[in-house]
Structures are given as C-alpha cells and as structure tokens.
Design a protein around this motif. Structure first.
Motif: not given
Length: 578
Positions: A337, A349, A339, A287, A351, A289
């Motif tokens: 993940d 923001t 970031w 993922r 994701i 972010f």
C-alpha cells in the motif's frame, strides 16, 4: 621432434622435387602452421585461441540445457538418427565401389565391427547429439602394437576440451630457403594427405596434444592450467576426428551448429526474464491512502501518518515457500500500500486503488524471439512446442517449404557426420591389409553411408517415386530382353543397388523353393497362367508307350501299312462334256 604415442600410416606417394606450390591446401579444421625456434623446441603462445575454444564449447553445452534449444536439438537428432527395432541406424553402401564382391563383403563386415566398437546401434542418439553440440568429436584408436594386423581393438571417446590438434613447422622448414620465403608471406596451411603440391610437406609435424586431467587446455604441451596434469602427444592417425565443417576464418576456430543461435538464445532468455519481472511487479493491485494531516508540522505529520499506518495496515503476509499467511515483515507483503499525506484544504482522507498491468497476457515479443531462435537452428517454427500448425498427412507436394529445407539440412548433417565412419573404416582396412593407402584414396569418394529415414516428407516422396517407377517398369516390360537387360532395368528404373539385387535374388529363390511363389519357368509370360504339363513328363517308359500307341493308330489295328488311295478316273474324250 620427440616420439609420439600411437601409430602413423605412411603414404608411399612421395612429393616430386619439382612440384612446389606457395599456396597450401584448403584448411577446414581451424588449425594454422606455427613455427618453432630455439634448442629443444619451444612453442608459440596461442593461449587466447585455446581459451576461446574452451569457452565456446562450454557455452554450447550450457545452451543445450535451455528448454527451447534442447527441444530443437532433439528434433534435429531424431530426424538424423532413426532407431528401429529391426534395422541399424546406418549401413555402408558400396554400389559405386569398383571392387570385387569378396572385398565388398569384407568392407561390410569391418563396418559392422566398427559399429559394434562404438555401440552405435544403442548409443547413436547420444553420439550424434554430442557431436552436434560440441561441433567436434575425437576417438582414440586402440590397437595391439605387437599385432597391428588385428585392426582396431577398442575406441575411446575423448572430451574435446582435453585435446587439440597441432600442425607445427619443424627445423627443416625453418632452414629451407623456399619454405622461409613462403613463410614470410603466408603461414596458413592445411592437411596434405597425398604429400604433394605443398612446399612444407616434408617439414611439418602434425599431432594431437591430450591433457588427461585438465579442465582447460591453454597451450601446446607447455602452457597448461595449474590444476592439470602433463600433456601427451598423440600421433595424428591414432585419433579419429570429425568436426561440424563450420570454421571461423578470422579466428581459425571450429564452430558448432549452435553458434548461430547464441545471440537469439540470449535475447529470448532476457526477454523472458524481463517479462517475468514486469508481471510480478505490476500484477497486484495496490491501495493508495490519502491521509488528511491538516496544518501539522512536517515532523508531526509524519508521526501521525505512521500511527494511522500501524493502525490500519494489513500485516498478514504470504510466505511463498510454505504457502502460509504470517505476520512476518521479513517476507514480501501481498499488498504493497501507498500512504500519502494531504494538507488542509484538500479533499480530506481518501482511499483509492491503483490498477495492475493491463497487457500482461501479451507474448508476441516472446514468440518473435522464439521463432528467431528456431530459424537460427534451422528447425521449422511449426515444430516449436505449442505450434498452431498441425501435422500434415497430405502428399509431398503439400508439404511446407520449411520442412523441405529441414530435410536437406539433416541430410547435410548426416553427410558430415559420416566422416567419422570413413576415418575409422580407413584405419581398419589398412591395418588388416585389405587395401593400401593408395587404394583408399581411389575408393573413399565412392563409399556412401545409408542412414535410416523417418522423415514424413521423405517417406511421402519415396512412396510417390516408387509408384512412378512401377508405372515406368510396366511400360518398359515389353522391351526387356529386346533393347534392355534385366540388370539395366533394375538399376536404372527400380534404382536397386548391388546389395539389394543380391538380397532380392536370394529371397526370390527361397520363396520359390518354399512354394510361396510359383516358378517363373512354369508360367506363360503372355497369359500369366501355368503352362500345361506334358503327358508322361518325367516318365521315359510312359513316353515310349505313348509313341507306340501313336504308331498303332497310324498303322491300323491289323498292323498292315495302308496303301495310297486309287487316283480318280478321268472321263473319256467326248463324255461328260457340255
């Protein structure tokens, strides 16, 4: 030189003074001539040669533990050595040996004794596998020095890492004028079994250097590793030696049949490791972010991003050893993940998901290097685990070409491995005074070793050949006894050896005596039906009675001898004429 341990078999054939050749015989064992000098006999330093050979053997043995190499080796050994419940893996064949039946029977008995010393019927697979991997094999011949005529008492296996064959020029060769001239031009020589056509034949010391407790041999007797014990010089004839036949002519080192597969094995191993690492790193989905940090300064933005990470990050981790989910940061996280901060004016923001690798199931490169490895080992690729081609049960003409090549390759391996039996059999027969060294040189090429076959292609081929032989025998049967003898038909058409002929004759006699098959003398060769038995056969009184009865029938019941019948009367002149 000093006294050697063991024994030597001297040849009565001495080199003629005029038979001088500057060219030594063929060297197939990877050993050179080395000149010694100085009082006491110092040795030339060839530490590098020993280290190279030692490392080669270790590399061969490490390769044999690799799964694909081990599978290929098992295929080769299983084809070469066939273990049967009722038959021995190898028998000696003496059909071409020009010797009496008594001598042949003695040779068969001694060969059987040698196999018992080796425990070959039980350990044949292990012995052949060790020879194939190491590329060489040594056995110490243990004899009773007080009674050498008893032959070999025991055979002891010697690790190739602890023994080395040395061929060294002694002081006679150094002081010889002809030898010194040739030595300056060519210092390479070979074995000289007959002691002729070699200028160094009377000036060579040949022996083995055995280091019992050494892990590495680094020199000829003097250069040993620090953790080794003193070496022992053993006479050449006391060691039974058999190599693979592959020699590196540049480095004069005996190679194993695995040597050609070193590069292919390393390539396959590296590509497998690379694929595993790639799949572990690209398999999981990650993922991403994107955190909106606005117009915060760099330090404030990093602090804010760290706070968000600690608030939303999945802290559950997977322990690969126990299979449990833990909140332990020391182990690798299941989801790594990413970031990333995003400045004001962006999309805010967000994701998203980074997909994993898309071609993780491609193994074409592994299959390529695996096939390359099997080709280097001489094993058909169809024999590889998981091969797409099934086992063909068709005729021999339908067998794959690779199987034919593999069958011939195994036959060459058997031929080379049989040199071990020849060496042991020679020593046994000479020690027991069955033959002389000169006699052995005359018959050694005619002694063959028949290995038990289990190759499917060989079985199909043998079945078709046997069928053709039977058809040819049916065509030649009318000419047996007229143009061809029974022995000629059995040896040329049926291809029976002397041992098979004797064995079949004994079995036929036994089956005739048991009544299993009829006696050929009581069968009509034309019709194949039993011949009619004569009346009174085996009874002389009955035969005489039959003869008397026949005479009575001729003489009549009264016993009077009948007279000739009266001649017919001719008609008188003029009567009965037309």
């Amino acid at each position: 030189m000093g006294k050697l341990f063991g024994f030597s078999i001297e040849d009565s054939d001495v080199q003629r003074p005029g038979s001088i050749s500057p060219v030594p015989e063929n060297n197939s064992d990877g050993v050179d001539y080395y000149a010694s000098g100085g009082f006491g006999g110092s040795y030339i330093d060839i530490e590098g040669v020993y280290r190279t050979e030692y490392e080669l053997i270790r590399r061969y043995r490490e390769m044999a533990l690799y799964p694909e190499v081990d599978s290929a080796i098992e295929d080769i050994v299983n084809e070469a050595i066939v273990s049967d419940l009722y038959e021995s893996p190898v028998q000696v064949e003496l059909s071409n040996v020009n010797a009496s039946s008594k001598v042949k029977n003695i040779i068969r008995d001694e060969f059987k004794y040698i196999k018992e010393l080796l425990d070959f019927d039980k350990r044949s697979h292990e012995i052949f596998r060790n020879w194939y991997i190491d590329g060489r094999m040594h056995y110490l011949k243990v004899i009773d020095f007080k009674n050498p005529q008893d032959g070999i008492m025991d055979l002891r296996y010697i690790d190739p890492m602890k023994i080395k064959f040395v061929r060294k020029l002694n002081n006679k060769a150094e002081t010889s004028r002809g030898a010194s001239q040739v030595l300056t031009k060519n210092n390479t020589g070979g074995s000289n079994p007959l002691g002729r056509n070699n200028i160094f034949s009377q000036a060579i010391d040949e022996y083995y250097v055995y280091t019992p407790g050494a892990s590495n041999v680094t020199g000829y007797g003097g250069g040993m590793s620090n953790n080794s014990t003193a070496s022992v010089k053993i006479a050449k004839d006391s060691i039974a030696y058999c190599n693979s036949g592959l020699v590196d002519r540049n480095n004069q080192t005996v190679l194993s049949w695995l040597h050609k597969a070193i590069k292919a094995t390393n390539q396959l191993r590296m590509i497998e490791d690379a694929i595993v690492i790639y799949r572990l790193s690209r398999a999981p989905e990650r993922r991403i972010f994107y955190i909106d940090v606005g117009n915060l300064p760099k330090v404030k933005a990093e602090q804010y991003l760290q706070q968000v990470m600690n608030r939303y990050r999945n802290k559950l981790t997977y322990n690969a050893q126990t299979g449990e989910m833990k909140n332990d940061k020391k182990v690798m996280s299941m989801l790594e993940d990413f970031w990333l901060p995003r400045r004001e004016g962006g999309r805010g923001t967000e994701i998203s998901t980074l997909p994993g690798g898309q071609n993780l199931g491609e193994i074409a490169d592994i299959e390529y290097f695996r096939n390359k490895l099997y080709a280097a080992l001489g094993v058909p690729a169809s024999r590889a685990p998981g091969g797409s081609e099934g086992f063909n049960m068709g005729r021999s003409s339908e067998i794959l070409r690779d199987e034919v090549k593999f069958s011939k390759f195994v036959a060459r391996l058997r031929k080379r491995f049989a040199n071990l039996f020849s060496d042991l059999l020679k020593t046994q027969l000479i020690l027991k005074n069955v033959i002389t060294p000169d006699d052995w040189e005359g018959i050694k090429d005619n002694i063959q070793y028949d290995f038990l076959y289990d190759n499917h292609f060989a079985e199909l081929k043998e079945t078709e050949l046997f069928q053709e032989r039977l058809n040819l025998l049916a065509q030649a049967e009318p000419y047996i006894g007229k143009y061809y003898s029974q022995e000629y038909i059995r040896s040329k058409i049926l291809r029976q050896t002397d041992g098979e002929m004797l064995e079949q004759d004994k079995l036929i006699e036994k089956e005739i005596a048991d009544g299993t098959i009829p006696d050929p003398s009581t069968i009509d060769p034309i019709t194949g039906e039993p011949l009619p038995a004569m009346e009174g056969e085996g009874d002389p009184a009955g035969a005489m009675a039959d003869m008397a009865g026949a005479e009575a029938a001729i003489n009549g019941e009264s016993g009077a001898v009948p007279t000739d019948p009266a001649p017919p009367k001719l008609p008188k002149s003029g009567e009965g004429e037309i």
